[in-house]
Write a protein that holds these residues in place. Sequence first.
Motif, PDB file in Angstrom:
ATOM      1  N   LEU A  46       0.815  -1.201   0.000  1.00 31.42           N
ATOM      2  CA  LEU A  46       0.000   0.000   0.000  1.00 31.42           C
ATOM      3  C   LEU A  46       0.851   1.255   0.000  1.00 31.42           C
ATOM      4  CD1 LEU A  46      -2.813  -1.063   2.461  1.00 31.42           C
ATOM      5  CD2 LEU A  46      -2.991  -0.759  -0.003  1.00 31.42           C
ATOM      6  N   THR A  50       0.437   4.031  -2.975  1.00 34.43           N
ATOM      7  CA  THR A  50      -0.075   5.364  -2.667  1.00 34.43           C
ATOM      8  C   THR A  50       1.006   6.427  -2.667  1.00 34.43           C
ATOM      9  OG1 THR A  50       0.144   4.905  -0.298  1.00 34.43           O
ATOM     10  CG2 THR A  50      -1.999   4.456  -1.306  1.00 34.43           C
ATOM     11  N   SER A 189     -13.144   8.574  -2.661  1.00 32.79           N
ATOM     12  CA  SER A 189     -12.143   7.604  -3.130  1.00 32.79           C
ATOM     13  C   SER A 189     -10.830   8.314  -3.445  1.00 32.79           C
ATOM     14  CB  SER A 189     -12.667   6.861  -4.361  1.00 32.79           C
ATOM     15  OG  SER A 189     -13.118   7.774  -5.353  1.00 32.79           O
ATOM     16  N   HIS A 191      -7.768   7.909  -2.593  1.00 27.08           N
ATOM     17  CA  HIS A 191      -6.620   7.078  -2.940  1.00 27.08           C
ATOM     18  C   HIS A 191      -7.061   5.749  -3.537  1.00 27.08           C
ATOM     19  CE1 HIS A 191      -4.993   9.979   0.017  1.00 27.08           C
ATOM     20  NE2 HIS A 191      -3.995  10.002  -0.829  1.00 27.08           N
ATOM     21  N   GLY A 192      -8.288   5.716  -4.036  1.00 29.59           N
ATOM     22  CA  GLY A 192      -8.753   4.557  -4.780  1.00 29.59           C
ATOM     23  C   GLY A 192      -9.200   3.405  -3.907  1.00 29.59           C
ATOM     24  N   THR A 193      -9.337   2.252  -4.552  1.00 28.19           N
ATOM     25  CA  THR A 193      -9.802   1.056  -3.852  1.00 28.19           C
ATOM     26  C   THR A 193      -9.151  -0.188  -4.430  1.00 28.19           C
ATOM     27  OG1 THR A 193     -11.723  -0.334  -3.346  1.00 28.19           O
ATOM     28  CG2 THR A 193     -11.840   0.972  -5.369  1.00 28.19           C
ATOM     29  N   LEU A 194      -8.778  -1.095  -3.559  1.00 28.21           N
ATOM     30  CA  LEU A 194      -8.257  -2.384  -3.997  1.00 28.21           C
ATOM     31  C   LEU A 194      -9.343  -3.229  -4.649  1.00 28.21           C
ATOM     32  CD1 LEU A 194      -6.003  -3.254  -0.925  1.00 28.21           C
ATOM     33  CD2 LEU A 194      -5.238  -2.520  -3.182  1.00 28.21           C
ATOM     34  N   ARG A 212      -8.674   2.510  -9.232  1.00 29.55           N
ATOM     35  CA  ARG A 212      -7.839   1.459  -8.646  1.00 29.55           C
ATOM     36  C   ARG A 212      -6.740   2.115  -7.814  1.00 29.55           C
ATOM     37  NH1 ARG A 212      -4.733  -1.070 -12.798  1.00 29.55           N
ATOM     38  NH2 ARG A 212      -4.783   1.062 -13.570  1.00 29.55           N
ATOM     39  N   THR A 213      -6.472   1.567  -6.657  1.00 30.61           N
ATOM     40  CA  THR A 213      -5.351   2.051  -5.861  1.00 30.61           C
ATOM     41  C   THR A 213      -4.083   2.035  -6.711  1.00 30.61           C
ATOM     42  OG1 THR A 213      -6.366   1.108  -3.888  1.00 30.61           O
ATOM     43  CG2 THR A 213      -4.034   1.693  -3.745  1.00 30.61           C
ATOM     44  N   SER A 253      -8.264   5.193   2.514  1.00 29.48           N
ATOM     45  CA  SER A 253      -8.251   5.797   1.182  1.00 29.48           C
ATOM     46  C   SER A 253      -8.822   7.201   1.196  1.00 29.48           C
ATOM     47  CB  SER A 253      -9.054   4.937   0.205  1.00 29.48           C
ATOM     48  OG  SER A 253      -9.204   5.592  -1.034  1.00 29.48           O
TER      49      SER A 253
END
Length: 358
Positions: A46, A50, A189, A191-194, A212-213, A253
């Motif tokens: 992560l 990020t 969102s 920093h996005g999402t896994l 997407r992260t 996130s």
Amino acid sequence: MRGDAEARVLSAHAVLVGEQPPGLGGTMRRSSSLLAGLAGALVLTLAALTAPAAVAGAPVATAPAYSVAEGDLDASLTCDGDPTTGPTPVLLVPGTTLTPDLNFSWNYARQFTRAGRSWCWVELPGHAMRDIQVAGEYVAHAIRTLHEAAGRPISIVGFSQGGMVPRWALKYWPDTRAMVDDLIGLDPSNHGTLDAYPVCLVGCAPALWQQRTGSAFLRALNADAETWAGISYSQVFTATDEIVVPNIAPFASSALSTGEGEISNVLVQSICPVHVSDHLSMGTSDPVGHALVLDALTHDGPADPARISRAVCLRALAPGISPASFASNFTRVLAVAATQLVVAPRAYREPELADYAR
């Protein structure tokens, strides 16, 4: 992101949701040493995803021209009330898969009207499933339009992508920064999402690729400063978010940390420890999120959890939403969100960064 990097992301996601990552044989041992190793791997993954981009995403001095016709930008905006009087006018920005009517007509818009607060909402292209860079043009235009009509700074309330995409507008259309007082994100969102990784393995909507992260879009968005001086940023999120993953410390996130803006990152469970709220509820009917939105709008600076009465923990719904209204409207939200995930046009790679963001 493909190959080894993608495999690491999917493995990290599997750890988060308690599943065995694909391609790993045998049974996962429960020993403390293995758990420590997995936790360490997740931290490294992560952190790498990020980390700000080194080149792309530098702020611009001059705003780029819109690629969207002015008439289409104008048509995307619906407004209510007189923005020159009363409390600070609000721009409402919907989440991915939703229209602003679905997202806000039965909750925030209705309450703002009753309270004498003028508002506008902006409809993002294709249920907010298309290129978010283009959605940013709609938001930049909406900020400029509402600010010009109001003759004073405005506030923004956005859900999910709608809490994140105004930051793209503020970054690349720099004149808009002086036009905004508060930016309030509900499960944004940032920093996005896994979760987007497995969804996009078989192709997905452009906006999902970009959320997407570690996507190129998010690296550009979060490079250098995440916030800007003179703007109060209230990032309100739930630890039980099943869409924006992870949304718990230390890699929430939704949280922001850099730049010169005044930032408040508020986990709703810091106010109500046993509170459970899913992603869509946070953007529509959650009483704790609602209380924090109103707190930010009615005070100088961002939301302050210390000002929120713990009595809100006893509520099931935000004020003004009846159980019957919730049942009918939330059913519509769920149905449209699920439908859009199936029928929205698919892409098989992330959209290229616009020239101005490279």
